[in-house]
Design an enzyme around this catalytic site. Structure first.
Site, PDB file in Angstrom:
ATOM      1  NE  ARG A   1      -3.232   2.399   3.066  1.00 40.41           N
ATOM      2  CZ  ARG A   1      -2.921   3.127   4.127  1.00 40.41           C
ATOM      3  NH1 ARG A   1      -1.936   2.732   4.944  1.00 40.41           N
ATOM      4  NH2 ARG A   1      -3.569   4.242   4.400  1.00 40.41           N
TER       5      ARG A   1
ATOM      6  NE  ARG B   1      -5.610  17.884   8.957  1.00 45.10           N
ATOM      7  CZ  ARG B   1      -5.326  16.790   9.657  1.00 45.10           C
ATOM      8  NH1 ARG B   1      -5.511  16.785  10.967  1.00 45.10           N
ATOM      9  NH2 ARG B   1      -4.863  15.706   9.064  1.00 45.10           N
TER      10      ARG B   1
ATOM     11  CE  LYS C   1      -8.893   4.293   3.483  1.00 43.67           C
ATOM     12  NZ  LYS C   1      -7.757   5.246   3.616  1.00 43.67           N
TER      13      LYS C   1
ATOM     14  CB  THR D   1      -7.525   0.687  11.109  1.00 47.14           C
ATOM     15  OG1 THR D   1      -7.885   1.112   9.799  1.00 47.14           O
ATOM     16  CG2 THR D   1      -7.115   1.895  11.918  1.00 47.14           C
TER      17      THR D   1
END
Length: 595
Positions: A129, A170, A313, A371
């Site tokens: 990846r 953010r 994803k 993850t």
């Protein structure tokens, strides 16, 4: 007794599923094994009660002829296994080539060199990846070139996955760089271009400010802080919130919006540049972050076309609500448990993971669980028992692949992390309970010739204890149909398309190989090549081992399967009538066929 795949090895014979940590044989035992190989080639694969008639010299030489394989570093467990295998004439018995579940390893500072890449590959990595959230394009191109060199060295397809960053939401900066928020206080997010304080901060995302309504939830700094929207300004350029969970908040921390679907594209201008570059490197898969709706997948499909396969994803609650449609439109799915665990209740994530895996299995789409799988191995040489169980759970659930992120990209023990994951995989796949679950999870085939042939091939393979299924494919469609049913034996995917072979490296149980098409679609010629490939991959260990083969004629017809053939490992031109004898559970070695 004829031994089935995964059952205990007879006394004195090393199982191909044996834990690599098992102590090596004593020197006298190695010498004895070598002598046995010289005296009785067939007996090397079994421990009979009576001596067997040896192979003819011509057939022994023809079957044991193998292409040379470059060895890993001297002294490693894998090096010794491969060395013994090559010197003794055995097919490669390395654990790395004996697993069905695939492994993704993320590349980064700890693994961005040819030496470590090779170690990761030999430890079990099937897909590498490239995380486009970090690094420069020139660095990514160099990594792809090293991967292709490694692929050529071992004559083994390796997939490359380009993971796009997606939108990063953010907060802006604070005048004091950091503030402390307390439970129950009011806090404002607005569009004023001024440093923030303990009462407000700029949120440079007007799409969030205009979408949030009273009652919606905002999570900051990976969910460490939680705020509830209480009101909007008249111009929708600010939102008032109440702090439900306080703490320290510093510059540019991430924002999650689990209760709303944001009207933004998952593909940012940076992603478009990264994607265009990645496609010039001939990557095999492209992973799309921040998927909320099926339209997000369609948007990426327009940009990628048929140059790579698309992996969605799943990390947003909205994507779970549209799970079926997203799975249908994607080529593969990644369960991105990082953000998913932030935006959803922790106790819901395991259930959602199982639901995603089951949905993908039902339609035959590869699924990756990712993850924090071995998070503690970033700094430690061994994982926690909970992490080992986490990897095992994903395998028991039926995931095609498991992924490492920071463990292999930036950790102190990248090789050990990959090898640990591989050992967990091999241990689970030896478990009879795991194999039973595969046998139970047989889905109803579609009413098509391809599904009929594929389903029949599985039944035939189980009935005759075949060593592998051979599937001839052009674009991988029929291989995915075969892998969907998890036949419990390897699937040798034979294709003339190098890109297809690499893409299939992600799929559970699939051993992809590239081979040239025979002239005039000569089926027997292609079967001979497949038998040779099965031997080279170590999928067969005797000339009498059986392979169940499917193909679509004429060759090159995408998605077609209209031929089913059983052939012995020595080739399609030599069918001994004694192979028609039924194979009892307890094999009588006095009547063992000598070929």
């Amino acid at each position: 007794r004829r031994r089935t795949r995964g059952s205990p090895a007879p006394s004195g014979q090393r199982s191909s599923f044996q834990d690599p940590a098992t102590p090596a044989m004593a020197p006298w035992a190695v010498a004895a094994a070598a002598l046995a190989l010289v005296l009785a080639p067939v007996a090397a694969f079994r421990t009979p009660k009576h001596a067997l008639k040896p192979l003819s010299a011509a057939r022994t030489a023809a079957f044991s002829r193998r292409a040379p394989l470059s060895l890993p570093a001297a002294g490693s467990d894998v090096a010794e296994e491969v060395k013994v295998a090559i010197e003794s004439g055995y097919p490669d018995v390395s654990q790395r080539f004996r697993k069905s579940t695939k492994q993704l390893a993320t590349l980064g500072p700890a693994s961005a060199n040819a030496e470590m890449l090779e170690k990761l590959f030999l430890a079990g990595a099937d897909v590498f990846r490239l995380n486009f959230s970090h690094g420069k394009h020139e660095e990514k191109r160099a990594l792809v070139e090293m991967i292709r060199a490694l692929e050529a060295k071992y004559n083994h397809p390796i997939a490359v996955l380009a993971d796009l960053q997606g939108p990063k939401l953010r907060v802006d900066t604070f005048e004091a760089d950091q503030v402390t928020l307390v439970e129950g206080q009011s806090f404002t997010f607005d569009s004023r271009d001024e440093p923030g304080d303990a009462s407000r901060v700029r949120l440079p995302h007007p799409e969030i400010l205009s979408t949030l309504r009273p009652g919606d939830l905002l999570l900051l700094d990976d969910g460490k802080l939680r705020m509830r929207v209480t009101g909007n300004s008249p111009g929708l350029d600010a939102v008032e919130t109440t702090v439900e969970v306080g703490g320290k908040l510093s510059n540019r921390k991430g924002v999650n919006t689990p209760t709303v679907v944001l009207p933004i594209s998952p593909i940012t201008p940076k992603d478009r540049e990264d994607l265009a570059f990645a496609l010039t490197c001939d990557v095999d898969w492209v992973a799309l972050s921040f998927v909320q709706t099926p339209n997000d997948v369609l948007e990426l499909r327009e940009l990628v076309g048929d140059k790579a396969r698309i992996m969605a994803k799943l990390e947003k609650p909205a994507a779970i609500d549209a799970l079926d449609d997203i799975v249908q439109l994607s080529d593969g799915i990644m369960v991105a448990r990082g953000d998913l665990g932030v935006e959803m209740n922790p106790w819901d994530v395991p259930v959602i993971q199982k639901r995603i895996v089951d949905t993908c299995r039902l339609v035959g789409k590869p699924v990756v669980v990712a993850t924090q799988m071995l998070e503690s191995m970033i700094d430690n040489p061994t994982p926690t028992r909970a992490e080992a169980s986490d990897v095992a759970t994903a395998i028991y659930d039926g995931a095609d692949a498991v992924m490492l992120s920071a463990e292999s990209a930036a950790g102190r023990f990248p090789e050990e992390s990959v090898r640990m994951q591989q050992r967990i995989i091999n241990r689970v796949e030896r478990d009879e309970g795991y194999r039973d679950s595969l046998r139970r999870a047989v889905h109803t085939p579609l009413r098509t010739a391809t599904d009929a042939i594929t389903s029949a091939a599985r039944v035939v393979a189980e009935t005759i204890s075949a060593k592998a299924m051979v599937v001839f494919t052009s674009k991988g469609t029929t291989v995915l149909r075969a892998a969907k049913s998890r036949p419990g034996i390897p699937i040798l995917a034979c294709t003339s398309d190098e890109g297809t072979a690499r893409q299939l490296a992600l799929v559970s149980g699939v051993y992809p190989v590239t081979m040239d098409r025979a002239e005039e679609d000569d089926l027997n010629s292609m079967l001979r090549k497949a038998c040779s490939a099965a031997k080279d991959k170590g999928l067969v260990s005797s000339p009498s081992d059986l392979l169940v083969c499917t193909a679509g004629l004429p060759f090159g017809t995408p998605g077609a399967a209209n031929v089913l053939r059983v052939v012995p490992a020595r080739g399609p031109d030599d069918w001994d009538e004694r192979l028609e004898r039924p194979v009892p559970d307890e094999w009588d070695f006095e009547s063992e066929v000598s070929i």
